[in-house]
Design a protein around this motif. Structure first.
Motif, short mmCIF file in Angstrom:
data_model
loop_
_atom_site.label_atom_id
_atom_site.label_comp_id
_atom_site.label_asym_id
_atom_site.label_seq_id
_atom_site.Cartn_x
_atom_site.Cartn_y
_atom_site.Cartn_z
N CYS A 208 0.83 -1.21 0.00
CA CYS A 208 0.00 0.00 0.00
C CYS A 208 0.86 1.26 0.00
O CYS A 208 0.57 2.22 -0.71
N GLU B 203 1.01 4.09 -2.99
CA GLU B 203 0.81 5.53 -2.74
C GLU B 203 1.97 6.33 -3.30
O GLU B 203 1.77 7.38 -3.94
N ASP B 204 3.18 5.84 -3.06
CA ASP B 204 4.37 6.54 -3.58
C ASP B 204 4.34 6.58 -5.10
O ASP B 204 4.67 7.59 -5.72
N GLN C 78 1.87 9.10 -6.39
CA GLN C 78 2.29 10.49 -6.18
C GLN C 78 3.47 10.89 -7.04
O GLN C 78 3.86 12.05 -7.07
#
Length: 635
Positions: A525, A529-530, A533
């Motif tokens: 997760c 997310e990284d 982004q």
């Protein structure tokens, strides 16, 4: 808003509820939990007015409205589009829309002032009820629950039960009742839809009662837990994690009170027994007899956290390579699921296959099992024996068998005592082991089927949504069993806590490829997310992949260059293996230190680092073997 006072409800002579009370206030978000069979769904039906209580009262405020999502809605079918079914939530707006359409049709041939006034009044009310935006609201919620724009005009009856349940959930959410009651909503939702529902409920203005075995879902959406236990409704002011801590504290206090009371009872009984024949002590004896009769008994604390102590073994050890899929493609008509996808499973892999419904998870699992025709190659490793668990396989249980007979069929080598031990791990005790399969509930059948899978002596398990219809205690048992299991497995599940507890690798389907993340769900997760982004990094990777390769050198030069490259790679890998072996020995030494294994937090961290080091060592060793083999073929 709703007050439940001294509620009693009996099934025959067994009380599901006995003088149970609960006050539901506006905007409360309640998680209703308890073992299967304790009456959670029954309570929702009593509140909804479907069942009549045997005692007590349920008082509702005059403006209280209730919406109830339950498993019965799975059977609802119609030829209406799913958008039309969802928009049935707007009863008054739909009535007004029909009136507007009728007036406009009449005005085409008969235009007069009274008709214009009537149209103005109807349109004014329609606008006040936000009627012009109801379709966009319905579309937004349906798409949030996983439907595509093209799906919205399709008839409801074309969809499976789980998707029909989503439509009914959308309808309830659009109605915005004062109290929204959801019975196991996550059973029919994929992970993106679960996360969407979480956000919706968090901002929902009414009260919510949700029955769910998904502890992370409860942690994210509820602010109160009501536990059904001992025919009572026990209230905890917090989410599920708070409940676990608070219950442990309450149990400790109750356990102390129980032990103190038992000691007092034993002391009193000894006094009565010793002096009951003495006339001079008769008054004290009678006083103590009366005090025992008047004593309000403290109940013994029952341990609901069952521990699995059975070691699930298999007789045939598989080779290092469990399975390899090479350039596998699968399509249903124009819908491509996989396109030239390549991936491998190694011994010891504990894989969770996650993602949205419709991406092909179950198809991928069937491809791994060899039951799905595909283009490409599927190679099963040496001595690999696998078994497949899915919900539809509950139908293959022999209804005329009792539990012992059914497990004996799965593994004839086990003694009855061993089978009783296994059934005890899965919450079947005493004479329950002689129950016929036909009388079991859905959750009980799931537990029997899972026990059969773990008894099958397979060294590779394929599990499709194994936690569906299991209560939290049963999920915890399955987690322990899989953590002890020494073979390999692939699990399809949307239960995030379950996945985090049992997987050391994550598979997901993206761009028609099965992709792998070599770590836990929590780490996956964070990585996702990284990645989200930093789209520039993704674009750079794609740009590099799209660069056309330079013309190939002559064969001799290419072989020589490749041999030199492999020689360098082998040397580097040997250094890496030496470093990782030392690192592995260091972690093993740390795990043996009393200050580490005596500290739960340090032990957990050390185990995690040791596991990662071992994975890296196995990967480096495998790469070294491959490089050496290729170098040998090149001479």
């Amino acid at each position: 808003m709703i007050a439940i006072t001294n509620l009693s409800y009996f099934l025959g002579d067994r009380p599901l509820y006995e003088e149970a009370s609960l006050h539901i206030k506006p905007k409360m978000k309640i998680g209703l939990i308890g073992l299967n069979g304790t009456g959670k769904s029954t309570l929702l039906r009593i509140i909804n007015g479907e069942y009549q209580s045997d005692g007590g009262t349920i008082s509702k405020s005059g403006d209280c409205t209730i919406g109830f999502l339950n498993q019965d809605l799975l059977s609802y079918q119609t030829d209406d589009s799913i958008l039309s079914v969802a928009m049935q939530a707007f009863e008054r707006q739909n009535v007004l829309q029909r009136q507007i359409d009728k007036i406009l049709h009449e005005m085409e041939v008969n235009y007069y002032d009274e008709l214009i006034d009537k149209l103005a009044k109807v349109q004014e009310e329609f606008e006040a009820l936000d009627g012009y935006s109801i379709q966009s609201k319905a579309e937004s919620i349906l798409e949030g629950l996983g439907f595509s724009t093209d799906d919205l005009q399709k008839p409801l009856r074309e969809f499976s039960g789980g998707w029909r349940m989503r439509v009914m959930l959308a309808k309830l959410l659009l109605q915005k009742p004062s109290l929204l009651m959801l019975d196991e909503p996550t059973n029919h939702l994929d992970l993106p839809s679960i996360q969407w529902v979480e956000k919706y409920i968090q901002s929902y203005e009414g009260a919510v009662i949700v029955v769910s075995h998904d502890r992370e879902f409860l942690d994210n959406v509820v602010d109160n837990i009501v536990e059904v236990s001992g025919a009572k409704l026990n209230h905890y002011s917090g989410n599920y994690s708070f409940y676990l801590e608070e219950k442990a504290l309450r149990n400790e206090i109750q356990r102390g009170a129980f032990e103190n009371q038992q000691a007092k009872i034993r002391q009193t009984e000894r006094f009565i027994e010793r002096f009951k024949a003495k006339a001079t002590k008769s008054r004290q004896v009678q006083s103590r007899v009366k005090s025992l009769a008047r004593m309000e008994m403290v109940e013994e604390v029952l341990d609901e956290n069952t521990k699995v102590h059975f070691r699930f073994q298999f007789t045939t050890q598989p080779g290092r390579h469990i399975l390899h899929l090479d350039n596998v493609s699968k399509a249903y008509g124009d819908k491509v699921i996989l396109n030239n996808s390549t991936i491998s499973i190694e011994r010891g892999d504990k894989i969770a296959l996650i993602g949205a419904n419709g991406k092909g998870k179950s198809t991928a699992l069937r491809i791994v099992a060899g039951t799905e025709d595909v283009d490409g190659n599927r190679r099963l490793g040496h001595n690999v024996e696998f078994t497949f668990y899915a919900q539809h396989q509950l139908e293959s249980l022999n209804l005329d068998h009792n539990l012992i007979e059914e497990l004996k069929y799965a593994n004839p080598t086990k003694t009855e005592a061993s089978l009783r031990t296994v059934l005890g791990c899965f919450l079947f005790s005493g004479d329950e082991v002689f129950k016929k399969i036909r009388v079991l509930s859905g959750g009980e059948k799931s537990r029997v089927a899972l026990a059969k899978v773990l008894l099958s002596q397979a060294n590779f398990l394929l599990l499709d949504e194994p936690t569906n219809h299991l209560d939290m205690q049963s999920v915890n048992i399955l987690i322990q069993a899989l953590q002890q299991y020494e073979g390999s497995y692939i699990v399809v599940s949307h239960d995030r806590y379950f996945v985090e507890s049992i997987a050391n690798k994550i598979w997901f389907i993206e761009e028609q490829q099965i992709k792998e993340y070599p770590g836990t769900y929590e780490e996956y997760c964070i990585w996702m997310e990284d990645r989200a982004q930093n789209p520039a990094a993704e674009a750079l990777v794609k740009k590099i992949a799209d660069v056309k390769p330079e013309p190939k050198p002559r064969q001799d030069d290419e072989s020589k260059a490749r041999r030199n490259q492999l020689k360098k790679q082998v040397a580097e890998l040997e250094e890496e293996i030496t470093r990782l072996e030392k690192q592995k020995m260091d972690w093993e030494a740390k795990l043996a230190l009393p200050e580490v294994y005596g500290d739960a937090a340090r032990l957990s961290e050390a185990n995690k680092e040791y596991g990662l080091t071992r994975q890296r060592l196995e990967k480096a060793t495998e790469d070294w073997e491959s490089a050496v083999e290729e170098a040998e073929t090149l001479g």
